[in-house]
Scaffold this motif. Structure first.
Motif, mmCIF file in Angstrom:
data_model
loop_
_atom_site.group_PDB
_atom_site.id
_atom_site.type_symbol
_atom_site.label_atom_id
_atom_site.label_comp_id
_atom_site.label_asym_id
_atom_site.label_seq_id
_atom_site.Cartn_x
_atom_site.Cartn_y
_atom_site.Cartn_z
ATOM 1 N N TYR A 471 -1.264 88.215 74.324
ATOM 2 C CA TYR A 471 -0.941 89.699 73.857
ATOM 3 C C TYR A 471 -0.269 90.261 73.097
ATOM 4 O O TYR A 471 0.747 90.108 73.531
ATOM 5 C CB TYR A 471 -1.794 90.683 74.858
ATOM 6 C CG TYR A 471 -1.750 92.008 74.408
ATOM 7 C CD1 TYR A 471 -3.327 92.389 73.851
ATOM 8 C CD2 TYR A 471 -1.156 92.670 75.353
ATOM 9 C CE1 TYR A 471 -3.264 93.438 73.780
ATOM 10 C CE2 TYR A 471 -1.593 94.444 74.682
ATOM 11 C CZ TYR A 471 -2.860 94.536 74.095
ATOM 12 O OH TYR A 471 -3.318 95.636 73.876
ATOM 13 N N TYR A 473 0.591 94.971 70.661
ATOM 14 C CA TYR A 473 0.148 95.741 70.169
ATOM 15 C C TYR A 473 0.852 96.398 68.655
ATOM 16 O O TYR A 473 0.636 95.841 67.739
ATOM 17 C CB TYR A 473 -0.519 96.845 71.175
ATOM 18 C CG TYR A 473 -0.361 98.092 70.392
ATOM 19 C CD1 TYR A 473 -1.852 97.989 70.146
ATOM 20 C CD2 TYR A 473 0.739 99.231 69.563
ATOM 21 C CE1 TYR A 473 -2.467 99.771 69.644
ATOM 22 C CE2 TYR A 473 0.009 100.331 69.506
ATOM 23 C CZ TYR A 473 -1.827 100.579 68.804
ATOM 24 O OH TYR A 473 -1.874 101.318 68.667
ATOM 25 N N THR A 480 4.054 97.936 75.414
ATOM 26 C CA THR A 480 2.955 97.327 75.920
ATOM 27 C C THR A 480 4.007 96.694 77.626
ATOM 28 O O THR A 480 4.907 95.470 77.613
ATOM 29 C CB THR A 480 2.854 95.941 74.990
ATOM 30 O OG1 THR A 480 2.635 96.656 73.824
ATOM 31 C CG2 THR A 480 1.817 95.288 76.216
ATOM 32 N N GLY A 551 -5.741 91.934 70.501
ATOM 33 C CA GLY A 551 -4.899 92.799 70.536
ATOM 34 C C GLY A 551 -5.965 93.736 69.788
ATOM 35 O O GLY A 551 -7.517 93.702 69.167
ATOM 36 N N GLY A 555 -3.597 96.595 67.370
ATOM 37 C CA GLY A 555 -3.214 95.317 67.675
ATOM 38 C C GLY A 555 -3.837 94.747 66.769
ATOM 39 O O GLY A 555 -4.068 93.290 66.678
#
Length: 702
Positions: A471, A473, A480, A551, A555
């Protein structure tokens, strides 16, 4: 349209039949998107309908939902299991840590099975009988969407004003009620920001009005209770459409301040809370000059980037207000290694929220100059200042957490260093000792070291066979931070390795980290993410064919860029409310947020920015090649990333991609940018894409 009728029936078909369904096909209609640098063809532009009533458009979105239903039908048992597992990890009747303000203790409390919490207060003691300020489960009844996003109690503790949204488009309505009697005043103000402040007279409410077209908050208004809204007084209007606006009170409650900000500039004007009419500017705006000021005692404390890229703290004595920035005196100098994110003044000391080495931490600085860092025991973690409403105390509240440790609320004594645990967020059925968190540094192609936070269950072998869920952003300078997520535990228990790539575009490593990931450096965000994936695979954290990426919002732009640049590196990409039609959106100043973001993405009226955005815009770079499996989500009422961006992207992908991998488009027809409201509704939405992800990654038992 016969295929629409067919998709409606196929939602109940067998998995084998579902696989044979033909995906929806959006019509192509010639349209030239004008720009100062020549027109571009956009055959799916017709999917934009600002009224959200076009029957053909709605039919297409409904067909996509029906197609997704059919394709996911076989995964319903797994989806239900993931939902049940997540709910089992949530203490349903949980409550917040009470905090004190103006003689009352405030807290929120969920009832078992409730999507929304009760907000309560108690007079004099945290154990006194509770008065319910907001019964949100009752308030939400009859609404497909509900959000109470700001509320404020009057200084005399009698009235409460709040901002609610029952559509999901973030056009809030202001309401007021008498706390003792429950009587709701007739005063109702529509289309506002969720940002409310009372003046000291207990009758005047300051709020931010939105432009009806762009939804930009642009006017600070004052409403006197009991008077017509048409008589509301405008305190300030921000005419530069690249700035947003907000209102707040200082820590000591002496001043009300109107703040305006853009990506690269701030301006703050303040007035006594007793007379919020004539506002004094703390420092006039300048490009590349940012600051925010708070007041306590006889001085202002200001966080600023003037002469300090990673920010510093300065003070300004009340007696020197007229001299402005010339009278600022350094309290905490700037540093190349430490990024100051926020601060909170107390009587006798300042609590500083800062970042160093990719982690977020707290330190306390006394007026005598003693600096005390708050310690942590894990390699990757996050701290943050909690609710500290009363400055006349030695105890500072903060939260701590990691990818293994549940969020814990502490208070620490600024004089003695004593620490007390106020609450550990309960996670039923979860044992932190069964999991491992790591911080690794992945080399980017230009030599930059990218911090990566990793978590996995003990026993998962680092032998290049595990599935990876990555993951990021990476925009707007938003960092994050790691934390335990009840919805992630089931993935970890199935052997999935989870990684957060702290790519450039955030501020995990300071302001320069952001500068290197936006405007004409935006592609660094995409390549950082790809290079993190390749590093983790090379280091045998994951199998090369078992990587999922995710995202949302900006994202989601990242996901679109990654899908075009390195589709072969991913088995699955999940893009939630993705900002994928960069050039067309940034050319249209009528779209909410566009003008705010010229300093984030660039103004396409300027050809170098136009060309650069065009070179990475996911929609404009869809090509006739193989893509990984894709799950795309949006909300019809989204005001931040309009639904038609992902709709057009999906339509073009369907027309051009050469693979047979599934492409699913889930449209929440009654929601906005954050999806459906309510904690259990969000868990249901997440369980759907999680089930799809596990099936694509070939996770045993899925």
């Amino acid at each position: 349209m016969r295929w629409l009728a067919a998709t409606g029936l196929m939602a109940l078909a067998s998995p084998a039949m579902a696989q044979q369904m033909t995906p929806p096909v959006a019509a192509k209609k010639p349209y030239q998107v004008p720009s100062p640098h020549g027109a571009r063809e956009d055959e799916y532009y017709w999917l934009r309908d600002d009224t959200r009533k076009n029957p053909e458009m709605l039919a297409y979105l409904n067909a996509e939902n029906a197609y997704a239903d059919a394709q996911l039908a076989a995964l319903k048992p797994l989806e239900a299991k993931l939902y049940a597992e997540t709910v089992a990890h949530i203490k349903q009747d949980d409550s917040s840590v009470p905090y004190r303000k103006n003689g009352y203790w405030y807290s929120s409390r969920f009832a078992t099975g409730a999507d929304y919490p009760l907000i309560e207060r108690r007079q004099g003691s945290a154990t006194a009988p509770a008065t319910i300020l907001f019964d949100q489960p009752a308030m939400a009844k009859g609404h497909n969407f509900f959000a109470l996003s700001d509320w404020a109690v009057s200084p005399d503790n009698r009235l409460v004003a709040w901002a609610e949204d029952t559509v999901g488009r973030r056009q809030y309505v202001l309401k007021v009620k008498d706390i003792a009697t429950g009587r709701i005043y007739e005063d109702t103000i529509t289309n506002i920001e969720p940002n409310i402040v009372w003046a000291a007279d207990n009758r005047t409410i300051l709020y931010i009005a939105k432009d009806p077209t762009t939804l930009r908050g642009y006017r600070a208004m004052a409403h006197v209770l009991g008077t017509p809204v048409s008589a509301d007084r405008m305190l300030y209007e921000e005419k530069d459409d690249s700035f947003s606006i907000g209102v707040g009170r200082t820590t000591d409650d002496r001043y009300i301040c109107i703040g305006v900000q853009s990506t690269v500039s701030d301006e703050q004007r303040c007035a006594p809370a007793a007379r919020p009419t004539a506002f004094t500017v703390i420092a006039p705006r300048e490009r590349e000059f940012r600051y925010s000021a708070d007041h306590l005692g006889h001085r202002w404390i200001i966080r600023t980037n003037r002469g300090a890229k990673n920010y510093k703290l300065v003070t300004l004595a009340d007696a020197d207000m007229a001299r402005g920035a010339a009278a600022w005196r350094d309290l905490v100098p700037g540093s190349d290694a430490v990024f100051i994110e926020a601060f909170k003044p107390f009587n006798g000391f300042v609590a500083i929220d800062q970042r160093e080495g990719g982690n977020r931490m707290i330190r306390l600085l006394t007026d005598a100059g003693k600096s005390v860092p708050v310690k942590a025991d894990e390699p990757a973690y996050r701290m943050g200042l909690s609710t500290n409403e009363e400055p006349d105390t030695l105890w500072v509240r903060y939260t701590y957490g990691s990818l293994v440790t549940p969020t814990t609320t502490y208070e620490i004594n600024a004089r003695t260093g004593e620490r007390r645990t106020l609450k550990v967020t309960p996670v039923p059925g979860y044992d932190p000792s069964l999991y491992v968190t790591e911080r690794v540094w992945a080399p980017a192609r230009d030599g930059t070291r990218i911090p990566v936070s990793i978590v996995y269950r003990k026993g998962v072998k680092r032998d290049g066979t595990a599935p990876l869920f990555q993951y990021a952003y990476g925009s707007y300078g938003i960092s994050t931070d790691p934390g335990v997520d009840a919805g992630r535990i089931g993935l970890l228990d199935r052997g999935v390795v989870y990684a957060i790539a702290h790519i450039r575009g955030g501020q995990e490593m300071g302001r320069g980290w952001y500068d290197d990931g936006h405007l004409l450096n935006k592609k660094n965000s995409f390549t950082d993410f790809i290079d993190v994936t390749r590093y983790l695979v090379a280091q045998k954290y994951a199998a090369p064919g078992r990587v999922a990426a995710m995202g949302g919002s900006a994202g989601g732009l990242l996901m679109g860029g990654v899908a075009n640049m390195a589709p072969q590196d991913y088995k699955l990409i999940i893009a939630q409310v993705p900002f994928v039609d960069v050039v067309t959106t940034m050319l249209d100043a009528s779209i909410p947020l566009t003008t705010f973001e010229y300093d984030e993405w660039g103004n396409p009226a300027n050809k170098p920015y136009y060309d650069y955005m065009l070179s990475y815009s996911p929609y404009d770079n869809v090509a006739g090649k193989a893509y990984p499996a894709l799950y795309v989500g949006t909300g019809l009422w989204d005001s931040q990333v309009q639904y038609y961006e992902p709709a057009k992207w999906v339509a073009r992908l369907r027309a051009k991609k050469t693979d047979t991998n599934p492409l699913l488009f889930r449209v929440n027809m009654e929601a906005g940018h954050g999806g459906k409201s309510g904690r259990f509704e969000r868990i249901r939405q997440n369980a759907e894409w999680q089930a799809f992800m596990l099936s694509q990654l070939g996770v045993a038992g899925s």
